[in-house]
Motif scaffolding. Structure first.
Motif, PDB file in Angstrom:
ATOM      1  N   VAL A 246       7.379 -42.053  -4.032  1.00 20.75           N
ATOM      2  CA  VAL A 246       6.571 -42.179  -2.817  1.00 20.75           C
ATOM      3  C   VAL A 246       7.405 -41.581  -1.684  1.00 20.75           C
ATOM      4  O   VAL A 246       8.460 -42.133  -1.327  1.00 20.75           O
TER       5      VAL A 246
ATOM      6  N   SER B 220       3.395 -46.172   5.043  1.00 20.25           N
ATOM      7  CA  SER B 220       2.350 -46.097   6.069  1.00 20.25           C
ATOM      8  C   SER B 220       2.892 -46.521   7.427  1.00 20.25           C
ATOM      9  O   SER B 220       2.644 -45.877   8.446  1.00 20.25           O
TER      10      SER B 220
ATOM     11  N   VAL C   4       2.578 -38.814  -3.238  1.00 24.22           N
ATOM     12  CA  VAL C   4       2.823 -39.684  -4.388  1.00 24.22           C
ATOM     13  C   VAL C   4       2.946 -38.785  -5.609  1.00 24.22           C
ATOM     14  O   VAL C   4       2.035 -37.993  -5.899  1.00 24.22           O
TER      15      VAL C   4
ATOM     16  N   LEU D 174       1.768 -38.389   3.311  1.00 23.88           N
ATOM     17  CA  LEU D 174       2.321 -39.251   2.264  1.00 23.88           C
ATOM     18  C   LEU D 174       2.099 -38.556   0.917  1.00 23.88           C
ATOM     19  O   LEU D 174       0.977 -38.164   0.595  1.00 23.88           O
TER      20      LEU D 174
ATOM     21  N   VAL E  12      -2.885 -38.094   2.340  1.00 19.70           N
ATOM     22  CA  VAL E  12      -2.277 -38.432   1.051  1.00 19.70           C
ATOM     23  C   VAL E  12      -2.340 -37.213   0.134  1.00 19.70           C
ATOM     24  O   VAL E  12      -3.407 -36.615  -0.043  1.00 19.70           O
TER      25      VAL E  12
ATOM     26  N   ASP F 128       7.483 -39.799   2.300  1.00 21.76           N
ATOM     27  CA  ASP F 128       6.796 -39.631   3.588  1.00 21.76           C
ATOM     28  C   ASP F 128       7.648 -38.756   4.495  1.00 21.76           C
ATOM     29  O   ASP F 128       8.828 -38.527   4.233  1.00 21.76           O
TER      30      ASP F 128
ATOM     31  N   ILE G 231       3.949 -47.963  -0.695  1.00 20.36           N
ATOM     32  CA  ILE G 231       2.942 -47.233   0.083  1.00 20.36           C
ATOM     33  C   ILE G 231       2.742 -47.884   1.441  1.00 20.36           C
ATOM     34  O   ILE G 231       2.595 -47.213   2.474  1.00 20.36           O
TER      35      ILE G 231
ATOM     36  N   LEU H 158      -3.191 -46.956  -4.055  1.00 19.90           N
ATOM     37  CA  LEU H 158      -3.671 -46.212  -2.879  1.00 19.90           C
ATOM     38  C   LEU H 158      -4.945 -46.844  -2.325  1.00 19.90           C
ATOM     39  O   LEU H 158      -5.149 -46.899  -1.098  1.00 19.90           O
TER      40      LEU H 158
ATOM     41  N   ASN I  89      -4.191 -49.878  -0.292  1.00 20.66           N
ATOM     42  CA  ASN I  89      -3.667 -49.530   1.033  1.00 20.66           C
ATOM     43  C   ASN I  89      -4.554 -48.537   1.764  1.00 20.66           C
ATOM     44  O   ASN I  89      -4.134 -47.957   2.774  1.00 20.66           O
TER      45      ASN I  89
END
Length: 744
Positions: free
Chosen positions: A673, A645, A660, A658, A616, A675, A641, A602, A605
């Protein structure tokens, strides 16, 4: 494959077996059809015979009951006339000459003049008071039975008259001592045949039949028919016959259709005749279970007999009018039913289904026996024919093919036959000739083939060398592409961090420091007064304090960005090392805390996530260290990730999320992961891990492909899921749960 003696014999046996099975099937079908046909015919014939038998038997048995009713009409008229004739006479003297009071108190016939075979007997139980009217009615009954009794005796056992004063006048030649043997206090009023003649039990004043009972004196089984006589509205006498039913019971039980049995019963369920329950020597009266009657001292009956009798009783009671034959399916029986006029009894003949089907079974057995004999005879004939016409020629063919297989192409076969075996013999001769020619051609071809094989072998070795070089270049290209892709992902983060640091430095207001310094230098002489009294001087100290704090914050942010750049740079080196290991031995697994590895991914990114304004959410389960390749897992997480994004750029900025998730499921660890971005269509899901597949204009289709390969190398798998475009997507990395050993 050449034939052998055993194969030809097996073929003959197989042919015989197949033909035997077909013939056996035909015999079985013929047996079944014959059984069904005979069964249908025999059943119809037996049911017609059953119906005819029941009708004839009922008509024959009910004759005596119908005749009794006719006789009573004559007796009633004669008795009424005799009562009327004696009303005006003095009968005392005549009465005394015929009857006398005995020491036991009863009045009976004088023994010295009584002959029970030619005259009626009279008994007046003790305690009965005689008057003129009673004497007249006793003599009237005595005269009528004297006149009609002998004539009626040809068909009936006896004839009697019972007066309401409990007086009996009886004509019974076979039992002349019945009157003398009767008890002096015997009463006839409670007997069923008399009760049925009373007005309250017989309002229509007609002829009625009672049930079977044992005679109180003679102990014989009988049934009585009685008719009341009323004069001037008053019951004055009851006329009756006793019918000994032992003969009827015996005839009902013994005279039956072959395999069937008969029974008689009343509507109230009282059993009159039955093969097992009313035999001679049985005592008591038996009622069918479930009817109104109560059994006292009756015969012993099994539960199966009770159920059967109950079913027969219900079938007869519910039988539609006019139907004589019915099926009792629950007991596999047929019932022939008829009602006897007079007593209203039910005559039933029970014919078991086994009796009906037995002729059909015997016929089917005969058909089956004949069919089996024919089958054996046919198989014997076929065996002889097959052995002569098929087995011997096949054996010759087998020997010929064996010689051809051994290289001897000179075979001797009978080709003169015009049937299929002759055609086969000619075909084998032709085959042997062609095989001989092809053997020679094959030998020559083999010699030239060896030379061609050597030439092709040299060519293939050269091609193999070229392919090895090409594969080596392709592997190097794949490694380079993988390195560039992953390095590119990290360099994006490095570039983003550098840009942010540049913007931070550019936004620092360092020029204000110079102005403050110039201002202080200008008032250096009166610095104290300037800082305390001047309007601008009083703001210098707060300004410098804020400026210092701001510079500390900026320094902290810049150091954080520089640390990220250093970490990214280190990750670039790890990526290069990982790709180098593709060409060498696998990296050694080391203890890794997966939740810390997720945080590292994380952070790598972080700049991209912040740039895209992504929220997140962490759902990380704390797990002990596991043994895995840290850098491969990190590379996979960074790719996932980063892709998530980019997938969120098309969503509402305020709703970009997002998630995780880290959890353990059994013997595996799951890193998910997820989204809520653009989603993936079903047709793309099946291609998303292919090399070169991408949906981004600037993408090259290598990230997910290399991540999937890395997951397989780690002993796990990478899976993708999406409910469709606009529904977001989730990528799940599954790794084996290998807990690292604890440090000593």
């Amino acid at each position: 494959m050449p034939f052998s003696r055993r194969s030809s014999t097996s073929l003959s046996r197989s042919t015989l077996l197949q033909m035997g099975v077909r013939i056996a099937g035909v015999v079985a079908l013929a047996t079944l059809f014959s059984y069904q046909h005979v069964l249908h015919s025999v059943r119809a014939e037996n049911l017609v015979r059953l119906e005819r038998y029941v009708v004839e038997r009922s008509q024959r048995e009910q004759g005596i009951f119908v005749l009794a009713q006719d006789n009573h009409a004559v007796l009633l008229k004669a008795l009424a006339e005799r009562f009327h004739a004696l009303q005006e006479e003095d009968v005392s003297a005549r009465f005394d000459t015929l009857f006398v009071r005995l020491p036991d108190g009863s009045i009976r016939n004088r023994p010295e003049v009584f002959d029970g075979t030619r005259m009626p007997g009279v008994i007046v139980p003790k305690g009965v008071q005689l008057d003129a009217g009673l004497r007249q009615r006793i003599l009237a009954a005595y005269d009528v039975l004297t006149q009609y009794g002998p004539a009626l005796h040809t068909r009936f056992t006896n004839t009697y008259v019972v007066l309401p004063e409990d007086v009996l006048v009886l004509y019974w030649p076979e039992r002349p001592k019945w009157i003398q043997d009767a008890e002096s206090d015997m009463s006839f009023m409670p007997l069923e045949f008399y009760e049925l003649s009373l007005p309250d039990k017989n309002p229509k004043r007609g002829t009625v039949w009672c049930g079977i009972y044992s005679d109180p004196v003679d102990k014989s089984w009988m049934v009585s028919v009685s008719t009341p006589l009323d004069l001037n509205g008053r019951h004055v006498a009851t006329i009756g016959h006793d019918v000994l039913i032992q003969e009827l019971m015996t005839r009902t039980i013994n005279d039956h259709l072959p395999g069937a049995y008969n029974l008689l019963f009343r509507d109230d369920g009282q059993l009159i005749a039955h093969p097992q329950l009313t035999r001679e020597g049985n005592t008591g009266i038996y009622y069918i279970p479930g009817t109104a009657g109560q059994n006292h001292d009756g015969p012993s009956v099994t539960e199966e007999q009770q159920r059967n009798l109950r079913s027969i009783f219900e079938k007869v009671r519910n039988n539609p009018p006019g139907q004589t034959v019915a099926e009792l399916s629950e007991h596999d029986e047929y019932l022939g039913m008829s009602r006897l006029e007079g007593p209203g009894w039910n005559f039933v003949t029970v014919l078991p289904e086994s009796v009906v089907s037995q002729p059909a079974f015997q016929a089917a057995r005969q058909v089956l026996l004949v069919g089996m004999v024919a089958l054996l005879l046919e198989l014997a004939i076929m065996s002889w024919v097959l052995k002569r016409q098929l087995t011997r020629p096949l054996l010759a063919f087998t020997q010929a093919t064996d010689r051809v297989a051994a290289g001897d192409f000179h075979v001797e076969l009978d080709t003169s036959r015009e049937d299929e075996l002759g055609q086969l013999a000619r075909a084998i001769r032709l085959m042997a000739d062609k095989v001989q020619h092809r053997e020679e051609a094959l030998r020559q071809a083999n010699e030239s083939l060896e030379q061609r094989v050597e030439e092709r072998t040299r060519e293939l070795r050269e091609v193999h060398r070229r392919l090895e070089q090409t594969a080596r270049r392709a592997g190097m290209a794949e490694i380079a592409t993988n390195v560039l892709h992953n390095v590119g992902n990290v360099l994006n983060s490095v570039y983003t961090s550098a840009q942010i640091a540049r913007e931070r430095v550019g936004q620092m207001r360092l020029e204000h420091v110079g102005r403050v310094a110039a201002m202080l230098q200008e008032h250096q002489a009166d610095a104290s007064a300037f800082l305390t009294q001047d309007e601008r001087g009083r703001h210098v100290a707060p300004f410098l304090s804020k400026l210092g704090q701001n510079l500390l914050d900026e320094r902290k942010q810049l150091l954080s960005l520089l640390e990220d750049v250093g970490r990214y740079t280190e990750h670039i080196g790890d990526i290069v090392k990982v790709q180098q290991n593709y060409a060498r031995t696998p990296r050694v697994h080391e203890p890794v805390r997966l939740e810390e590895l997720v945080e590292d991914a994380l952070r790598i990114n972080a700049s991209g996530l912040a740039h895209h304004r992504v929220q997140v959410q962490r759902q990380l389960t704390s797990l002990p260290p596991v043994l895995t390749d840290k850098h491969k897992v990190l590379m996979i997480l960074v790719n996932l990730i980063s892709n998530a994004s980019y997938a969120l750029t098309g969503a509402n900025p305020d709703e970009r999320r997002l998630t995780v998730k880290l959890e353990r499921t059994g013997e595996q660890v799951r890193l998910e992961v997820r989204d809520n971005g653009v989603g993936i269509s079903q047709e793309m899901l099946v291609r998303i891990f292919r090399y070169g597949f991408t949906t981004r204009d600037e993408g090259h289709g290598f990230g997910l492909h290399s991540s999937a390969l890395a997951a397989q190398e780690l002993g796990g798998a990478l899976r993708a899921h999406s409910d469709g475009p606009g529904q977001g997507a989730s990528f799940t990395l599954e790794l084996p749960y290998l807990q690292a050993p604890r440090e000593a």
